[in-house]
Write a protein that holds these residues in place. Structure first.
Motif, mmCIF file in Angstrom:
data_model
loop_
_atom_site.group_PDB
_atom_site.id
_atom_site.type_symbol
_atom_site.label_atom_id
_atom_site.label_comp_id
_atom_site.label_asym_id
_atom_site.label_seq_id
_atom_site.Cartn_x
_atom_site.Cartn_y
_atom_site.Cartn_z
ATOM 1 N N ILE A 1 48.745 44.573 51.001
ATOM 2 C CA ILE A 1 49.378 45.598 51.831
ATOM 3 C C ILE A 1 50.525 45.008 52.646
ATOM 4 O O ILE A 1 51.555 45.643 52.842
ATOM 5 N N ILE A 2 50.342 43.748 53.109
ATOM 6 C CA ILE A 2 51.398 43.105 53.897
ATOM 7 C C ILE A 2 52.291 42.209 53.027
ATOM 8 O O ILE A 2 53.059 41.412 53.537
ATOM 9 N N ASP A 3 52.131 42.353 51.691
ATOM 10 C CA ASP A 3 53.042 41.722 50.726
ATOM 11 C C ASP A 3 52.902 40.204 50.651
ATOM 12 O O ASP A 3 53.900 39.483 50.571
ATOM 13 N N PHE A 4 51.658 39.717 50.630
ATOM 14 C CA PHE A 4 51.399 38.287 50.487
ATOM 15 C C PHE A 4 50.528 38.047 49.261
ATOM 16 O O PHE A 4 49.514 38.707 49.064
ATOM 17 N N THR A 5 50.936 37.066 48.444
ATOM 18 C CA THR A 5 50.122 36.686 47.287
ATOM 19 C C THR A 5 49.269 35.457 47.589
ATOM 20 O O THR A 5 48.345 35.145 46.840
ATOM 21 N N GLY A 6 49.595 34.764 48.664
ATOM 22 C CA GLY A 6 48.831 33.584 49.050
ATOM 23 C C GLY A 6 49.264 33.129 50.426
ATOM 24 O O GLY A 6 50.261 33.620 50.973
ATOM 25 N N PHE A 7 48.493 32.185 50.971
ATOM 26 C CA PHE A 7 48.825 31.710 52.313
ATOM 27 C C PHE A 7 48.229 30.326 52.524
ATOM 28 O O PHE A 7 47.043 30.112 52.268
ATOM 29 N N TYR A 8 49.075 29.398 52.956
ATOM 30 C CA TYR A 8 48.593 28.076 53.348
ATOM 31 C C TYR A 8 48.420 28.067 54.858
ATOM 32 O O TYR A 8 49.351 28.410 55.598
ATOM 33 N N CYS A 9 47.240 27.696 55.312
ATOM 34 C CA CYS A 9 46.947 27.702 56.741
ATOM 35 C C CYS A 9 46.948 26.274 57.285
ATOM 36 O O CYS A 9 46.040 25.493 56.961
ATOM 37 N N PRO A 10 47.920 25.902 58.097
ATOM 38 C CA PRO A 10 47.975 24.536 58.615
ATOM 39 C C PRO A 10 46.851 24.215 59.594
ATOM 40 O O PRO A 10 46.507 23.050 59.769
ATOM 41 N N TYR A 11 46.271 25.240 60.218
ATOM 42 C CA TYR A 11 45.178 25.004 61.164
ATOM 43 C C TYR A 11 43.897 24.553 60.467
ATOM 44 O O TYR A 11 43.051 23.895 61.069
ATOM 45 N N THR A 12 43.753 24.922 59.187
ATOM 46 C CA THR A 12 42.533 24.575 58.453
ATOM 47 C C THR A 12 42.810 23.701 57.231
ATOM 48 O O THR A 12 41.872 23.213 56.602
ATOM 49 N N GLY A 13 44.093 23.516 56.879
ATOM 50 C CA GLY A 13 44.435 22.713 55.715
ATOM 51 C C GLY A 13 44.052 23.362 54.397
ATOM 52 O O GLY A 13 43.970 22.686 53.366
ATOM 53 N N GLU A 14 43.855 24.693 54.399
ATOM 54 C CA GLU A 14 43.411 25.406 53.202
ATOM 55 C C GLU A 14 44.565 26.146 52.517
ATOM 56 O O GLU A 14 45.432 26.702 53.185
ATOM 57 N N SER A 15 44.512 26.174 51.192
ATOM 58 C CA SER A 15 45.376 27.046 50.413
ATOM 59 C C SER A 15 44.553 28.246 49.986
ATOM 60 O O SER A 15 43.506 28.096 49.348
ATOM 61 N N ASN A 16 45.009 29.440 50.347
ATOM 62 C CA ASN A 16 44.277 30.673 50.064
ATOM 63 C C ASN A 16 45.115 31.572 49.172
ATOM 64 O O ASN A 16 46.343 31.660 49.335
ATOM 65 N N VAL A 17 44.480 32.266 48.221
ATOM 66 C CA VAL A 17 45.224 33.122 47.304
ATOM 67 C C VAL A 17 44.632 34.522 47.267
ATOM 68 O O VAL A 17 43.433 34.732 47.441
ATOM 69 N N ASN A 18 45.520 35.472 47.007
ATOM 70 C CA ASN A 18 45.170 36.878 46.862
ATOM 71 C C ASN A 18 44.575 37.079 45.469
ATOM 72 O O ASN A 18 45.244 36.832 44.471
ATOM 73 N N VAL A 19 43.339 37.530 45.388
ATOM 74 C CA VAL A 19 42.700 37.733 44.086
ATOM 75 C C VAL A 19 42.549 39.209 43.745
ATOM 76 O O VAL A 19 41.847 39.566 42.797
ATOM 77 N N ASP A 20 43.224 40.071 44.504
ATOM 78 C CA ASP A 20 43.205 41.501 44.196
ATOM 79 C C ASP A 20 44.337 41.875 43.251
ATOM 80 O O ASP A 20 44.199 42.783 42.436
ATOM 81 N N SER A 21 45.446 41.172 43.353
ATOM 82 C CA SER A 21 46.608 41.464 42.507
ATOM 83 C C SER A 21 46.335 41.007 41.073
ATOM 84 O O SER A 21 45.413 40.222 40.821
ATOM 85 N N PRO A 22 47.135 41.482 40.105
ATOM 86 C CA PRO A 22 46.932 41.087 38.699
ATOM 87 C C PRO A 22 46.877 39.569 38.536
ATOM 88 O O PRO A 22 47.648 38.839 39.159
ATOM 89 N N ALA A 23 45.985 39.125 37.656
ATOM 90 C CA ALA A 23 45.720 37.688 37.533
ATOM 91 C C ALA A 23 46.786 36.929 36.759
ATOM 92 O O ALA A 23 46.771 35.692 36.746
#
Length: 367
Positions: free
Chosen positions: A211-233
């Motif tokens: 909804i906010i137009d993000f396919t993924g996000f790296y969070c520097p506070y946690t050192g994690e790479s996170n990905v959107n798994v709702d969009s087409p694979a």
């Protein structure tokens, strides 16, 4: 004035500390040597340590922190409002204290973001370290590289699992499980990319990210790479590679898209290779369409039906969120963040990946 300062002494000291850190960052960010030293010796090791801790669970710690932050924010507002209502005769003072406390917290979070991530906008870039430079693109070179990507994409399309209607059907779980190995080959070519990858995490609130137009996000506070798994694979593998490029300390979205294409297409994994060629083709094709629509459609029409189906499916998914108030606001905010850290082109910096792709693949395309 002194009495006023002392009346809220701790909150004022906190505010001054926040402003001092931010001022130091903004004053020193132009010194490349200082920023490199800060990133290499302090912030990067800290983020890696945080990542090792947070990757002990498959749950996105980033999302947990965001939920807790929202709940804490609501609780703070309710508690502050009640405290102001009870403070008969000194409501102004109590309201000031509540607002100042909220400002202190917000500035502390922002200062932490500047130190953990903002620093990376002012360190040596991938282009600096690799010697590969984005250069002005001639139309014939753009055409040749776009055609080259279309050809490789067509070959890769038959190497991945597909559904009955021809859509990319590699399980998301398999894509995420294979993510720690994507950069293995590319690290041999560019040793400075070496990193102890542990992969990416699926976001529980993936629909919200769409909804906010993000396919993924790296969070520097946690050192994690996170990905959107709702969009087409079909683009999930290259998205994972993009976020892992951020883990390596590269802030530029354009460079991380370029690295995502390189890592994916050299990984030896069919799903990642297909997604890498697809991501590169989309960027190149969009650029070619703007300067030569006729040639764009000639190349586009040469793609197999399976690739066309994936492109149509991906477009249909994102069209439902396009031009909404939330999407426009999110884009505007993110554009402002990029510009605030020195990227004057803002969200348009994503287009510069075309220059890098043409510079890197031009000789192969013309061979």
């Amino acid at each position: 004035m002194k009495a006023f300062f002392l009346r809220h002494k701790k909150l004022h000291i906190w505010l001054l500390a926040d402003l001092g850190l931010l001022a130091a960052f903004w004053l020193c960010r132009g010194n490349r040597a200082w920023m490199n030293a800060l990133a290499d010796r302090v912030t990067t090791p800290l983020k890696q340590a945080l990542g090792r801790l947070c990757y002990r669970t498959d749950v996105s710690v980033m999302e947990v922190l965001y939920v807790l932050a929202v709940l804490a924010g609501i609780a703070y507002v309710v508690w502050s409002a009640a405290a102001v209502a009870r403070a008969v005769g000194r409501r102004g003072r109590r309201a000031y204290s509540a607002v100042l406390g909220a400002a202190d917290i917000a500035l502390a979070v922002y200062a932490g973001f500047c130190l953990l991530w903002g620093v990376n906008y002012w360190t040596d870039s991938f282009q600096d370290r690799s010697g590969i430079r984005a250069q002005p693109v001639a139309r014939e070179d753009l055409t040749a590289v776009t055609a080259y990507f279309a050809d490789r994409l067509s070959q890769a399309a038959d190497q991945v699992a597909r559904s009955e209607n021809g859509l990319f059907a590699v399980p998301r779980e398999e894509i995420l499980a294979n993510s720690p190995f994507v950069y293995d080959e590319l690290e041999k070519q560019f040793p400075f990319l070496e990193f102890d990858d542990v992969g990416v995490k699926a976001m529980y609130f993936s629909r919200l990210m769409s909804i906010i137009d993000f396919t993924g996000f790296y969070c520097p506070y946690t050192g994690e790479s996170n990905v959107n798994v709702d969009s087409p694979a079909c683009l999930l593998p290259s998205t994972a590679a993009h976020e892992m490029a951020h883990q390596r300390g590269f802030a530029s979205e354009q460079e991380c898209n370029f690295l995502a294409v390189l890592a994916s297409t050299t990984s030896g994994d069919a799903a990642y290779a297909y997604a890498g060629w697809l991501m590169g083709y989309i960027h190149l094709g969009n650029a070619l369409y703007r300067v030569d629509p006729e040639t764009y459609w000639a190349i586009r029409d040469s793609l197999p039906d399976t690739v066309k189906a994936d492109l149509a499916d991906n477009n249909a998914y994102w069209d439902q969120f396009r031009d909404t108030v939330i999407q426009q606001a999110s884009t505007k905010v993110y554009d402002g963040i990029l510009k605030a850290y020195g990227d004057e082109r803002g969200i348009q910096s994503y287009g510069t990946v075309v220059d890098l792709l043409v510079a890197y693949y031009r000789d192969q395309a013309q061979a």
